[in-house]
Design an enzyme around this catalytic site. Structure first.
Site, short mmCIF file in Angstrom:
data_model
loop_
_atom_site.label_atom_id
_atom_site.label_comp_id
_atom_site.label_asym_id
_atom_site.label_seq_id
_atom_site.Cartn_x
_atom_site.Cartn_y
_atom_site.Cartn_z
CG HIS A 33 -1.83 -1.17 1.31
ND1 HIS A 33 -1.38 -2.41 1.72
CD2 HIS A 33 -3.15 -1.30 1.05
CE1 HIS A 33 -2.41 -3.26 1.70
NE2 HIS A 33 -3.49 -2.61 1.30
CG HIS A 265 -5.92 1.70 -0.57
ND1 HIS A 265 -5.83 2.31 0.65
CD2 HIS A 265 -6.20 0.40 -0.33
CE1 HIS A 265 -6.06 1.41 1.61
NE2 HIS A 265 -6.28 0.25 1.04
CD GLU A 412 -19.26 -6.19 25.99
OE1 GLU A 412 -20.23 -6.38 26.73
OE2 GLU A 412 -19.30 -5.46 24.96
CG HIS A 474 -26.97 -13.47 28.23
ND1 HIS A 474 -27.73 -12.97 27.21
CD2 HIS A 474 -26.59 -12.41 28.98
CE1 HIS A 474 -27.83 -11.65 27.35
NE2 HIS A 474 -27.14 -11.29 28.40
#
Length: 662
Positions: A33, A265, A412, A474
């Protein structure tokens, strides 16, 4: 630190050296890149030439500035700079062999592969989120040791992709909330992604977004050196909040025909465009040749850093806090921790409490944190459920960085990345909690923990259908298997309070491996009622109870199901079937044991595995002909005892499975 003497006359050449090294290395590799390094060369040159304090001769100096290339695909920017600065492991041959096997110049910056790489980046957004942990660690260290020993900055270059990734929101919000004024982010606003212009996929006002999160925000021309420097000066004056400098850049700047296009890019420029770029820049040297004056200008940055390090060393030598600083940055005192844990285990075996292993973890943490004063805890808004805060801990806030408990909020992923940053910064031993099922929210950063070899501890509670009524959303039936699949990740699912204490000793003394503690919500009996000084959990698996005579069958279980295996063995014994019970808290640690030990533990008799999770991965322990009692699908919402009966994870089912093998 004060602004440094500038060399503005050399900065054009200094930046162009980055451009040509980047385009030539990508061309040689036929991969990479070039656009970002070429577009960011001016920003990076001003930053390093006028502000950054590092010493390549002492790459791990604790008070160095941290530079994070969050847009990791632009790795040639890092490699070019580190070569020009004079890092002794980044000779020109490393750049000639960009992206080649056996060289340090990987496609994305890899922590540990070369000096001067503070963290692995490439998965977009991870760099800026990890840098939040570094900047927070700097503030916490400063609160403990003062400016004489801690006085550095965290600099980040982030691209459009970093800011589109969801983790960036968690990181930006947390940094703003904590007022991390020593963190400065440069947004490479080149308005290009792989698919084309950024307006194909986003319309976000990033300046407003950062401002809303409490950041100081500026916008500059990313090719106006004095404007860049002025913005950095202003950002450094914002001591109570982090700063974002939006740098309007041209991707691939210098390439006369491809600059500003997505075509530059992620692909080599091609020989013709490289020749045109050399002409446009007035750079008439062949590939990988740099003028002596350019080397001299970049080496002046390194010399300035060496002087700063020497001055720091003199301050440290006379500091009353020098010994404490060294202790915080040194290895964990494993001897002291081992002695403390051993005494605690003896107490547990004698008292035999029946507690959830999440509670047992909290109890063990009282011992760990009393022995390791640089432990830093936290939770993603589940402190009372994860039991990660000990009685003496107090929160880290923007007004008091001397605390030792971080309220990460419902972030998280951001928590995991920040803990990586805290560990990489040095000086602290981080751990943080959430429910095991939410490892999926944190997984990319957890994977980087393992890839980098960073000793972060993930306290993950509510580890099975045993959490009960919260139901299948859960209940992490597949999560243990998925975490065990990550290389260099130690997963420990302890069966009782004794194994939990041993698990904490393993986690706290790890040096190059992250640890997951999978802990129960429900109370579990103490099974190890006879004290053993040896850390048996460190074996990964061990014979908890041998059969009375030659084995007919071996029952292997983890966590909350070990007690079921004991019950099943008793039922089998009543029928004259001799069953050994093996506790296997960590598959990874067991796999690392000597073959003879593994063979002795597993035995030659048929084997039954028991775990309230899916069977994937268990074949290594029970073999192809073994039986497994566990989950085959998602859970359900009901009280835990009803769920164990409903899904057939009972002592009776284990005994029946054993008999079916005989």
């Amino acid at each position: 630190m004060d602004t440094h003497t500038t060399l503005p006359a050399n900065e054009t050449l200094m930046a162009n050296a980055i451009r040509v090294l980047a385009m030539d290395a990508v061309q040689a590799a036929n991969s990479g890149h070039p656009g970002a390094p070429m577009g960011l060369a001016d920003v990076a040159t001003v930053l390093f030439n006028r502000f950054v304090t590092i010493d390549p001769a002492a790459h791990d100096w604790p008070d160095r500035d941290r530079f994070v290339m969050s847009a990791g695909h632009g790795s040639m920017l890092v490699y070019a700079i580190n070569h020009l600065l004079g890092y002794d492991d980044m000779g020109i041959d490393q750049l000639r062999n960009f992206r080649q096997l056996g060289y340090r110049t990987a496609g994305h910056p890899e922590y540990g592969h070369a000096k001067g790489i503070e963290t692995t980046t490439g998965p977009l957004g991870q760099g800026i989120a990890t840098a939040v942990g570094m900047a927070l660690a700097e503030r916490m260290a400063h609160a403990r040791f003062g400016t004489e020993l801690v006085d550095h900055w965290t600099w980040v270059i982030a691209g459009d992709g970093c800011l589109m990734e969801g983790i960036s929101h968690e990181a930006i919000d947390l940094a703003g909330h904590l007022g991390l004024g020593r963190m400065i982010v440069f947004w490479d606003d080149n308005r290009i992604t792989i698919d084309g212009a950024t307006d194909l996929s986003t319309s976000t006002d990033q300046q407003a977004r950062f401002g809303a999160a409490g950041w100081h925000v500026q916008t500059v021309d990313g090719h106006d050196n004095d404007a860049i420097a002025a913005a950095i000066e202003a950002a450094r004056g914002e001591s109570g909040r982090p700063s974002m400098i939006a740098c309007r850049t041209v991707i691939g700047k210098g390439a006369p025909n491809k600059a500003g296009s997505h075509k530059v890019h992620g692909a080599p420029l091609g020989e013709d465009e490289i020749a045109a770029t050399r002409a446009a820049l007035g750079w008439d040297l062949p590939p990988f040749e740099i003028p002596a004056e350019v080397y001299a200008a970049w080496r002046a940055v390194a010399e300035r850093g060496a002087e700063a390090r020497a001055a720091w060393g003199a301050r440290k030598a006379s500091s009353a806090r020098s010994a404490a600083f060294d202790a915080a940055h040194g290895p964990v005192d494993a001897t002291a921790l081992g002695a403390a844990i051993d005494g605690y285990k003896a107490k547990l075996s004698a008292e035999a409490p029946k507690v959830a292993t999440r509670k047992a973890s909290e109890m063990a943490l009282e011992v760990v944190c009393a022995t390791l004063p640089n432990a830093i805890g936290g939770s993603a808004d589940l402190t009372g459920s994860n039991n990660t805060r000990t009685t003496a801990m107090r929160p880290v806030t923007r007004d008091d960085y001397a605390g030792d408990y971080i309220h990460y909020g419902i972030r998280e992923h951001g928590m995991a990345a920040a803990m990586n940053g805290i560990a990489l910064h040095g000086g602290f031993v981080p751990f943080g909690g959430t429910f095991l099922v939410f490892a999926d929210y944190a997984r990319p950063a957890m994977r980087l923990s393992a890839l980098m070899g960073v000793p972060v501890t993930y306290v993950m509670t509510h580890d099975s259908i045993g959490l009960g009524e919260d139901g299948p959303t859960h209940q992490p039936v597949e999560t243990l298997a998925s975490l065990r699949a990550i290389p260099n990740m130690t997963v420990i699912r302890p069966a009782d309070a004794v194994e939990t204490a041993e698990a904490w000793e393993i986690a706290a003394t790890a040096t190059a491996t992250p640890t997951v503690l999978a802990l129960s919500r429900q109370g579990l009996p103490t099974l190890r009622t006879g004290h053993s000084t040896e850390n048996l959990t460190a074996r990964g698996a061990y014979v908890l109870r041998e059969a009375d005579g030659a084995r007919d069958v071996t029952l292997i279980a983890t966590g909350s199901e070990v007690a079921l295996a004991i019950d099943a063995a008793d039922r089998l014994a009543a029928e004259g079937i001799r069953a050994a019970v093996v506790s296997a808290p960590s598959f990874e640690l067991f796999a690392a044991q000597a073959p003879d030990y593994r063979a002795t533990v597993l035995g030659g008799a048929p084997r039954v595995g028991v775990e309230a999770a899916i069977a994937q991965g268990w074949e290594a322990l029970i073999g192809c002909d073994g039986a497994f009692v566990g989950m085959t699908g998602f859970g359900a919402s009901a009280p835990a005892p009803a769920l164990y009966r409903h899904f057939g994870i009972t002592a009776e089912a284990v005994a029946d499975a054993a008999k079916a093998l005989l």
